[in-house]
Design a protein around this motif. Sequence first.
Motif, PDB file in Angstrom:
ATOM      1  N   TYR A  37     -15.437-130.985-119.789  1.00  0.00           N
ATOM      2  CA  TYR A  37     -14.545-130.041-120.204  1.00  0.00           C
ATOM      3  C   TYR A  37     -14.067-129.293-119.039  1.00  0.00           C
ATOM      4  O   TYR A  37     -12.970-128.912-118.836  1.00  0.00           O
ATOM      5  N   LYS A  38     -14.940-129.170-117.979  1.00  0.00           N
ATOM      6  CA  LYS A  38     -14.672-128.372-116.549  1.00  0.00           C
ATOM      7  C   LYS A  38     -13.897-129.149-116.008  1.00  0.00           C
ATOM      8  O   LYS A  38     -12.854-128.577-115.322  1.00  0.00           O
ATOM      9  N   GLU A  39     -14.041-130.605-115.920  1.00  0.00           N
ATOM     10  CA  GLU A  39     -13.084-131.340-115.058  1.00  0.00           C
ATOM     11  C   GLU A  39     -11.843-131.302-115.472  1.00  0.00           C
ATOM     12  O   GLU A  39     -10.754-131.133-114.863  1.00  0.00           O
ATOM     13  N   ARG A  40     -11.735-131.527-116.972  1.00  0.00           N
ATOM     14  CA  ARG A  40     -10.481-131.549-117.832  1.00  0.00           C
ATOM     15  C   ARG A  40      -9.737-130.137-117.396  1.00  0.00           C
ATOM     16  O   ARG A  40      -8.614-130.035-117.204  1.00  0.00           O
ATOM     17  N   ARG A  41     -10.203-129.045-117.565  1.00  0.00           N
ATOM     18  CA  ARG A  41      -9.977-127.697-117.386  1.00  0.00           C
ATOM     19  C   ARG A  41      -9.213-127.414-115.759  1.00  0.00           C
ATOM     20  O   ARG A  41      -8.297-126.922-115.776  1.00  0.00           O
ATOM     21  N   LEU A  42     -10.165-128.001-115.068  1.00  0.00           N
ATOM     22  CA  LEU A  42      -9.449-127.857-113.609  1.00  0.00           C
ATOM     23  C   LEU A  42      -8.544-128.570-113.191  1.00  0.00           C
ATOM     24  O   LEU A  42      -7.440-128.484-112.491  1.00  0.00           O
ATOM     25  N   ASP A  43      -8.139-130.126-113.918  1.00  0.00           N
ATOM     26  CA  ASP A  43      -7.188-130.786-113.710  1.00  0.00           C
ATOM     27  C   ASP A  43      -6.019-130.325-114.429  1.00  0.00           C
ATOM     28  O   ASP A  43      -4.947-130.994-114.516  1.00  0.00           O
ATOM     29  N   GLY A  44      -5.941-129.262-115.257  1.00  0.00           N
ATOM     30  CA  GLY A  44      -4.651-128.735-115.916  1.00  0.00           C
ATOM     31  C   GLY A  44      -4.826-128.756-117.513  1.00  0.00           C
ATOM     32  O   GLY A  44      -3.872-128.232-118.039  1.00  0.00           O
ATOM     33  N   TYR A  45      -5.793-129.508-117.976  1.00  0.00           N
ATOM     34  CA  TYR A  45      -5.740-129.581-119.647  1.00  0.00           C
ATOM     35  C   TYR A  45      -6.527-128.024-119.922  1.00  0.00           C
ATOM     36  O   TYR A  45      -7.101-127.412-119.030  1.00  0.00           O
ATOM     37  N   HIS A  46      -6.468-127.592-121.127  1.00  0.00           N
ATOM     38  CA  HIS A  46      -7.078-126.529-121.414  1.00  0.00           C
ATOM     39  C   HIS A  46      -6.648-125.084-120.858  1.00  0.00           C
ATOM     40  O   HIS A  46      -7.531-124.363-120.497  1.00  0.00           O
ATOM     41  N   GLY A  47      -5.274-125.135-120.168  1.00  0.00           N
ATOM     42  CA  GLY A  47      -5.363-123.922-119.753  1.00  0.00           C
ATOM     43  C   GLY A  47      -4.849-123.999-118.133  1.00  0.00           C
ATOM     44  O   GLY A  47      -4.670-123.062-117.335  1.00  0.00           O
ATOM     45  N   GLY A  48      -5.407-125.045-117.431  1.00  0.00           N
ATOM     46  CA  GLY A  48      -5.268-125.042-116.134  1.00  0.00           C
ATOM     47  C   GLY A  48      -6.083-124.566-115.207  1.00  0.00           C
ATOM     48  O   GLY A  48      -7.262-124.159-115.401  1.00  0.00           O
ATOM     49  N   PRO A  49      -5.769-124.522-113.876  1.00  0.00           N
ATOM     50  CA  PRO A  49      -6.620-123.861-113.001  1.00  0.00           C
ATOM     51  C   PRO A  49      -6.892-122.450-113.012  1.00  0.00           C
ATOM     52  O   PRO A  49      -7.705-121.707-112.322  1.00  0.00           O
ATOM     53  N   ASN A  50      -6.319-121.665-113.755  1.00  0.00           N
ATOM     54  CA  ASN A  50      -6.522-120.298-113.841  1.00  0.00           C
ATOM     55  C   ASN A  50      -7.458-119.695-114.575  1.00  0.00           C
ATOM     56  O   ASN A  50      -7.358-118.908-115.180  1.00  0.00           O
ATOM     57  N   MET A  51      -8.440-120.534-114.678  1.00  0.00           N
ATOM     58  CA  MET A  51      -9.617-120.079-115.754  1.00  0.00           C
ATOM     59  C   MET A  51     -10.256-119.030-115.293  1.00  0.00           C
ATOM     60  O   MET A  51     -10.583-118.777-113.828  1.00  0.00           O
TER      61      MET A  51
END
Length: 141
Positions: A37-51
């Motif tokens: 989840y963290k990797e996908r989030r940082l790659d732009g899934y789930h809202g992108g790098p602005n977490m």
Amino acid sequence: VVTTLKGTTFRVAESSPDMYASIDLVAARLARKLRKYKERRLDGYHGGPNMGENIAEVLNAIEVDESEDGAEEESYIDPDQAVVTKVKSFDLSTPISIKEAIFALDYIDHDFYVFRDEETNEVSVVYKRNAGGVGLIQPEQ
């Protein structure tokens, strides 16, 4: 085990004859899911790098034991990964009442009905519950 992180629900289940082995398996699977989840989030899934920084700190605090399944993870392809096979579009421009949505639910071939609520003007879902009756999903206000 069911846990929620910033609105995302993670479910992990394992069973074995030994309770402690099951706990270890669940912990390993949950850590893998959170890492993915963290990797996908940082790659732009789930809202992108602005977490948010808080969620980033939580995900970074998870200890990762790469010795167990590190090499196996890179070549692993999930055979149960969901694939979109059909896309449907609905006209949600006309709001209807919850009563009308429940009425429509009885005449469609699905266990749910998506509609725009005339009271809130938000998209909502009514669904047939396994235990009987009808459930309603609405956005938080």
